[in-house]
Design an enzyme around this catalytic site. Sequence first.
Site, PDB file in Angstrom:
ATOM      1  N   CYS A 109      -6.285   2.051   5.867  1.00  0.00           N
ATOM      2  CA  CYS A 109      -6.912   0.780   6.233  1.00  0.00           C
ATOM      3  C   CYS A 109      -6.352   0.313   7.583  1.00  0.00           C
ATOM      4  CB  CYS A 109      -6.628  -0.248   5.137  1.00  0.00           C
ATOM      5  SG  CYS A 109      -4.907  -0.835   5.120  1.00  0.00           S
TER       6      CYS A 109
ATOM      7  N   HIS B 280       0.858  -1.181   0.000  1.00  0.00           N
ATOM      8  CA  HIS B 280       0.000   0.000   0.000  1.00  0.00           C
ATOM      9  C   HIS B 280       0.901   1.240   0.000  1.00  0.00           C
ATOM     10  CE1 HIS B 280      -3.923  -1.782   1.855  1.00  0.00           C
ATOM     11  NE2 HIS B 280      -3.372  -2.612   0.990  1.00  0.00           N
TER      12      HIS B 280
ATOM     13  N   GLU C 126       0.934   3.867   1.863  1.00  0.00           N
ATOM     14  CA  GLU C 126       1.402   4.254   3.194  1.00  0.00           C
ATOM     15  C   GLU C 126       2.555   3.371   3.665  1.00  0.00           C
ATOM     16  OE1 GLU C 126      -1.756   3.625   2.191  1.00  0.00           O
ATOM     17  OE2 GLU C 126      -3.170   4.369   3.680  1.00  0.00           O
TER      18      GLU C 126
ATOM     19  N   CYS D   8      -2.441  -0.266   7.481  1.00  0.00           N
ATOM     20  CA  CYS D   8      -1.672   0.973   7.409  1.00  0.00           C
ATOM     21  C   CYS D   8      -1.801   1.784   8.692  1.00  0.00           C
ATOM     22  CB  CYS D   8      -2.095   1.784   6.190  1.00  0.00           C
ATOM     23  SG  CYS D   8      -1.671   0.937   4.638  1.00  0.00           S
TER      24      CYS D   8
END
Length: 162
Positions: free
Chosen positions: A81, A51, A53, A84
């Site tokens: 999410c 992801h 992040e 993260c």
Amino acid sequence: MHDFYMREALAEAKKAGDAGEVPIGAILVHNDTIIARGSNLREATQNALTHAEMLVIEEGCKQLGSWRLEDTTLYVTLEPCPMCAGAILQSRIPRVVYGARDAKAGCVHSLYTLLNDERFNHACEVIEGVEAEACGEILTSFFRNLREQKKLRKQQKQPDSL
């Protein structure tokens, strides 16, 4: 100042969308300097951990030579999410600025409030809604285009009926 940095995160999101990835972008700022940039790479890497992040946090740790990302601000186009949000807490990022809420997976405000849960030993200042319209629109357009492409492929597979 937040608008400027969020536009930088949006530029990262656009790169992701252009590459066929879900268009989410992030940057990490330390002492008014961008020290890390990233966007989703799950399709390219076939790795659920890539992801935006997570990539930015990893690069930020390298840049600062520490797992503690104190005195930083994370800018991300979509509400983080659970994975993260956990990484944000673990890396001690003190401030998170995000654009659009994520009703399906957001764990800052939408589903949970992990970054401000008093049971953890770290909490973040959270600023939401910066460039929210642009952050939401890039995702809406991406998924609209995916649906249209899927519909066209389905129509092309059906034989003509007379």
